[in-house]
Structure formats: C-alpha cells, structure tokens
Design an enzyme around this catalytic site. Structure first.
Site, PDB file in Angstrom:
ATOM      1  CD  GLU A 179      -3.023   0.781   2.354  1.00  0.00           C
ATOM      2  OE1 GLU A 179      -2.787  -0.077   3.226  1.00  0.00           O
ATOM      3  OE2 GLU A 179      -4.004   1.543   2.412  1.00  0.00           O
ATOM      4  N   GLY A 222      -8.602   4.905   7.172  1.00  0.00           N
ATOM      5  CA  GLY A 222      -9.418   4.790   8.360  1.00  0.00           C
ATOM      6  C   GLY A 222      -8.804   3.809   9.350  1.00  0.00           C
ATOM      7  CB  ALA A 223      -8.146   0.365   9.333  1.00  0.00           C
ATOM      8  CB  SER A 224      -3.357   1.021   7.989  1.00  0.00           C
ATOM      9  OG  SER A 224      -3.472   1.159   6.589  1.00  0.00           O
ATOM     10  CB  THR A 225      -1.483   6.142   8.707  1.00  0.00           C
ATOM     11  OG1 THR A 225      -1.043   7.311   8.008  1.00  0.00           O
ATOM     12  CG2 THR A 225      -0.552   5.887   9.886  1.00  0.00           C
ATOM     13  CD  GLN A 226      -0.700   2.677   4.489  1.00  0.00           C
ATOM     14  OE1 GLN A 226      -1.110   2.026   5.449  1.00  0.00           O
ATOM     15  NE2 GLN A 226      -1.518   3.423   3.775  1.00  0.00           N
TER      16      GLN A 226
HETATM   17  N1  ADP Z   1     -14.691  14.063   3.098  1.00  0.00           N
HETATM   18  C1  ADP Z   1     -14.064  13.418   4.072  1.00  0.00           C
HETATM   19  N2  ADP Z   1     -13.747  14.063   5.214  1.00  0.00           N
HETATM   20  C2  ADP Z   1     -13.089  13.429   6.196  1.00  0.00           C
HETATM   21  N3  ADP Z   1     -12.692  12.159   6.145  1.00  0.00           N
HETATM   22  C3  ADP Z   1     -12.994  11.476   5.034  1.00  0.00           C
HETATM   23  C4  ADP Z   1     -13.691  12.054   3.938  1.00  0.00           C
HETATM   24  N4  ADP Z   1     -13.833  11.117   2.970  1.00  0.00           N
HETATM   25  C5  ADP Z   1     -13.246  10.000   3.436  1.00  0.00           C
HETATM   26  N5  ADP Z   1     -12.761  10.206   4.684  1.00  0.00           N
HETATM   27  C6  ADP Z   1     -12.030   9.278   5.548  1.00  0.00           C
HETATM   28  O1  ADP Z   1     -10.904   8.802   4.848  1.00  0.00           O
HETATM   29  C7  ADP Z   1     -10.546   7.531   5.374  1.00  0.00           C
HETATM   30  C8  ADP Z   1     -10.397   6.594   4.207  1.00  0.00           C
HETATM   31  O2  ADP Z   1      -9.935   5.398   4.689  1.00  0.00           O
HETATM   32  P1  ADP Z   1     -10.053   4.031   3.878  1.00  0.00           P
HETATM   33  O3  ADP Z   1      -9.328   4.218   2.610  1.00  0.00           O
HETATM   34  O4  ADP Z   1     -11.461   3.607   3.815  1.00  0.00           O
HETATM   35  O5  ADP Z   1      -9.325   3.071   4.877  1.00  0.00           O
HETATM   36  P2  ADP Z   1      -7.956   2.237   4.796  1.00  0.00           P
HETATM   37  O6  ADP Z   1      -7.082   2.907   3.766  1.00  0.00           O
HETATM   38  O7  ADP Z   1      -7.351   2.327   6.174  1.00  0.00           O
HETATM   39  O8  ADP Z   1      -8.354   0.854   4.438  1.00  0.00           O
HETATM   40  C9  ADP Z   1     -11.658   7.116   6.338  1.00  0.00           C
HETATM   41  O9  ADP Z   1     -11.260   7.420   7.658  1.00  0.00           O
HETATM   42  C10 ADP Z   1     -12.800   8.036   5.944  1.00  0.00           C
HETATM   43  O10 ADP Z   1     -13.658   8.316   7.020  1.00  0.00           O
HETATM   44 CA    CA Z   2      -7.192   3.875   1.813  1.00  0.00          CA
END
Ligand code: ADP
Ligand code: CA
Length: 509
Positions: A174, A215-219
């Site tokens: 990722e 939402g669940a991880s950061t890179q």
């Molecule tokens: N307009 C927005 N404002 C704030 N947060 C947002 C908005 N659109 C998406 N998000 C957030 O962006 C993040 C996207 O994470 P996601 O790609 O679903 O998870 P992961 O990459 O960890 O599997 C989520 O926390 C979601 O709530």
């Molecule tokens: Ca993502």
C-alpha cells in the site's frame, strides 16, 4: 520558311520525351511521399483501459484508467477517466452477511460497463485490492475474510472484464504503490539526468515521499538519505533506468477511525455510561455501542471488562486535553534502532518533499489548510484546529449543513490527530512542515495506491528506459520527403547534363 519533315519529327519526339520524363518525375515524388506516409503512419489510436477497486476500511472506490496503447511504457500517460464511490461501508463491514459485500459493488460495476467501450471490455484488466479493514478482519477471523473475498470475486466474475483477482494487499504494498502513484503523476520518473553526472554536487529532481492516511492504517514512504536499518521497511525499485531504495512503513490501527477507537477504548470507564470527550465540539453527543469494542485487534491493549453496553460520548471541545489524549497512543519510549518514529518502528531522517493524501487531504482541505497557493505554517495549522475544536457543535452544523455528520463531528479529533501523527509520530517540525503538500488529485487522477498497483501489475513501468527514437514521426516523414526530392533533383540534373551532349550529337536537341 518551312522546316524539313525530319526536324519536325525530332521536335515532337523531343517534346514527348520531356512529357514522359516530367510525368515519371512527378509520379516518383508522389510514390515516395505516399510510401513514406503510409509506411510510417502511427497505428490507429488504440486506447486501453484498466479498472481497480480500492476496498478500504470505510468504503470502496472504483477507478477507471485509460492510456494510449502505443505509449504504454511512457511515463505520465495513464489518466483516471472515472471514479465511482460504492454505496455503503467497506467490504470488511459485511462479515456478518458476506454475500452482501459482492452485491454492494453492482452500481459501480454497471457504471464501469458504461464507461469502457464494449469492444475493449474483454481485454480490460479488473483488480480489487483490499486494505487495512480486511487486514484486521483476517487477523481476527480469517474464515470470514475469505468469505467476504469470495463474495466479491463471484460478483466481479459476472462482468465482461478481464478479472485478475481480489486480494488483501500488504501495508508495505500500500505504501509502495502510493509512492509510485504520486511520483508517476508528478513526472518524477521521466527526467533524463545523464548530464547531471558531470556535476557531482548537483542532485537530480528528487522523488516525493508519500503520506497516506486511511481509516484503519496509515503509510509513510520516502527515499531516505541514510541506510534503512530494518529490512522490513526497505524496498528496492528499478524504474525507467534508475534505482530507488525506498523506506516504507504501514501503521495498522493508526488510520484515523481506528485511532479514535483506541481513544474510546482507553478512556471509557468500566461502569460509566457517559464519556466526556475533549475531541468533539461542545454540544455534540453520540451513542457508542461498546459490546464489541475490545474484540478489535486495535483496542486489545486497552481491554477491560465493562459493565455497560452503551456509552454516550459528550463533546467538551478542549483541544489541549484532546491533544494530550491523542499523544498517549504514540509510544515513544522504546527503540532498538538509531532512531524511531513511534511504537519502536525504525524511521530514517525525513528527506525531501512529501505528498499527503487520502484522509490527510480530506481533513486539511476542510480546515482550509491544504491550499498550495496559500501555505500555512505548522503554528497556523495548530491554531486553526484549536479554534475549530472550541466552536459549539450547533454553530458548526449550521455553517456546514451539507457535510456528512460523521466527518463534520470528527474534524476536531481528525485535525488534532493528523498534527500529532505528523509532528510527534513522524517528527516533522516547523521547518520540515513546509515540505508537506496536502493533495487530493494530481493532474486529474486521485492520489492513492490504486494507480501504482495497476501500473505494476500490467508491467507498465519498465525497469530500463525504452530506447528513444531519434526523430518524431512527423520529423521522419519530412526528412524522407526532402531527401528524396534532393535525390531526384540531383539525378535529373546529372541525367540532363549527360543527355544534353548525346542529344546534341544525335541532333535531338
Ligand atoms: N470528506 C471526508 N472528510 C473526512 N474524512 C474522510 C472524507 N472522505 C473520506 N474520509 C475518511 O478517509 C478515510 C479513508 O480510509 P479508507 O481508505 O477507507 O481506509 P484504509 O485505507 O485504512 O483501508 C476514512 O477514515 C474516511 O472516514
Ligand atoms: Ca485507503
């Protein structure tokens, strides 16, 4: 005086010879030009397509890319032509009824059928990559995560595209694909820097680091100046004739939704049905069902037995207190390397510019801290978040009636979390802060891991630079025509001067 009959015949013969010669001359030129054009005509514009589904923890997005077939291995030619947001939550949320995970994709898959021309659909690769939500589900219950993936697979196979599989991508992938995407879109892989070798002090245009917040991880991914001490964080790429040693790390549970879950899990008291939360605006309340809270891998460290099933979260809008709570989830006490970011993870010195995308962008854009033309300092950013946190919820709601309540209610927490992650987690300071660009799209394509994933799986990024043609097609044709004309003219002149004497001798001229 009347000319003798023989002389008349000679003259008409001479005229005919010139007409035939002229005709042949023109014919030769036309033939040369036509052959040059036909032979070198570029192949008819052949557009290729690719589809990638980003099955994130919070939701799924479908991306359609297109590129000219004959320029497949050039850089910067792939363009995003469509993006479709799948309704509902991320696929991992369907673990109780997995068959619904596949069905949820229908609307966007139907849209894809409308975007990719029918005669191209069979050859269009279709990929699905699931990220941290599915990583967490597979850690807790691998059987359920397999069922969700099968449901998705069964549905994707119904479409006329060239289905290439649905899988959970690793955090390393990722990070790496996000880094490839932004540098591909920024044109960082194209520079021919051979001339720079004459100036050893000068560096070529450096790649951008990539910061992705989900939402669940950061890179975090970048090319460091020093050695990468831990092999798990080290990647090696050879792209377009250059080698890159890249540092990457994915923090599972440190996406902004899971970070908030960690805060809830750590702050909820076993018997209290109310949680006064400084990370929400004053006047905001939310009911949190806490029965499953500690089943999550991310909250396991805070496990305690609760006597309550529901907790009412009440916002107190206190930024300083919120910051204090947030900082507690970053463990900075132990490090077995020369330096660490947090939780004992090795991280080299930050190096170069960074592109921060996904939730980094959504949140900072909402807070008006992402404008590249009007960059804000770290201190300005802190002040903006502090002010936002202190605003009453009712006032915020009235000002932003169209913003989704879930996002709006969390901007105080999200802003505080982002600044803490960047400053305390990764070690950006007031100076290096200026090297971060918060980006949503680059040249019309969303910044994220999907484009890099597709480029890699379709072998569209060559390890070595493709041999470049010395001339463009137009230049080649023009050169061919001019040289042919010169050649014909020279031949004609030689022939005429040779022929003149013979003709004079024979009395033709
Ligand atoms: N307009 C927005 N404002 C704030 N947060 C947002 C908005 N659109 C998406 N998000 C957030 O962006 C993040 C996207 O994470 P996601 O790609 O679903 O998870 P992961 O990459 O960890 O599997 C989520 O926390 C979601 O709530
Ligand atoms: Ca993502």
């Amino acid at each position: 005086m009347e000319q003798p009959r023989g002389t008349k015949q000679k003259k008409s013969c001479q005229k005919n010879v010139f007409i035939i010669l002229g005709f042949l001359f023109i014919l030769a030129i036309i033939t040369i030009i036509t052959v040059a054009i036909i032979q070198n005509k570029p192949l008819e514009k052949n557009v290729k397509y690719g589809i990638v589904l980003d099955a994130g923890s919070s939701h799924t997005n479908l991306y359609i890319y297109e590129w000219p077939a004959e320029k497949e291995n050039d850089t910067g030619v792939v363009k995003q032509v469509d993006m479709c947001k799948v309704d509902g939550p991320g696929i991992s949320s369907y673990y109780k009824e997995p068959e619904k995970a596949g069905l949820s994709l229908k609307k966007c898959m139907d849209e894809a059928k409308g975007v990719v021309p029918e005669n191209r659909q069979r050859e269009t690769p279709l990929y699905l990559g699931a990220t941290a939500g599915m990583r967490l589900l597979s850690m807790v219950n691998p059987g359920l995560s397999d069922q969700v993936l099968s449901s998705v697979e069964n549905n994707l196979e119904l479409y006329p595209f060239d289905y290439q599989g649905a899988r959970i991508i690793t955090g390393q992938e990722e990070g790496a694909y996000g880094w490839i995407t932004i540098n591909y879109l920024l044109g960082k892989f194209v520079q021919d820097e051979s001339w720079l070798s004459f100036f050893p002090g000068l560096k070529g245009s450096e790649t951008f680091g990539a910061l992705d917040l989900g939402g669940a991880s950061t890179q975090i991914t970048f090319v460091p100046e020093n050695d990468i001490e831990s092999p798990d964080n080290s990647l090696h790429f050879r792209l377009y004739g250059r080698s890159y040693n890249v540092y990457t790390h994915s923090f599972l549970c440190y996406g902004k939704d899971q970070a908030l879950q960690q805060l809830f899990a750590s702050n909820i008291k076993p018997t209290d049905t109310i949680l006064q939360d400084p990370c929400f605006n004053v006047g905001y309340t939310r009911n949190v069902n806490v029965t499953g809270l500690y089943k999550n891998h991310c909250t396991a460290a805070y496990r305690k037995s609760l006597n309550v099933t529901n907790v009412q979260v009440i916002g107190t809008g206190n930024h300083d207190q919120c910051l204090q709570n947030v900082l507690e989830i970053f463990n900075r006490s132990q490090c077995t390397y020369s330096r660490c970011s947090f939780n004992g993870v090795f991280q080299p010195h930050l190096q170069g510019d960074f592109g921060a995308f996904s939730a980094f962008f959504f949140v900072m854009d909402f807070l008006k801290l992402a404008d590249i033309k009007n960059p804000k300092s770290l201190e300005d950013a802190k002040e903006t978040v502090r002010k936002f946190c202190s605003r009453p919820w009712q006032e915020v709601k009235v000002e932003f009636p169209k913003t989704k309540e879930k996002y709006l209610s969390e901007y105080c927490f999200s802003g505080t979390y982002i600044l803490s992650l960047l400053e305390v987690g990764y070690g950006f300071n007031s100076t290096s802060w200026d090297s971060i660009r918060f980006v949503g799209k680059i040249s019309g394509s969303d910044a994220g891991w999907t484009l890099g994933y597709m480029l890699n799986l379709t072998n569209m990024i060559p390890a070595e630079l493709p041999p470049s043609r010395p001339l463009s097609h137009e230049g080649y044709v023009a050169l061919m025509v001019v040289s042919s004309l010169v050649l014909v003219a020279v031949l004609l002149i030689i022939w005429l001067s040779c022929c003149k004497e013979k003709c004079l001798e024979k009395g033709i001229i």
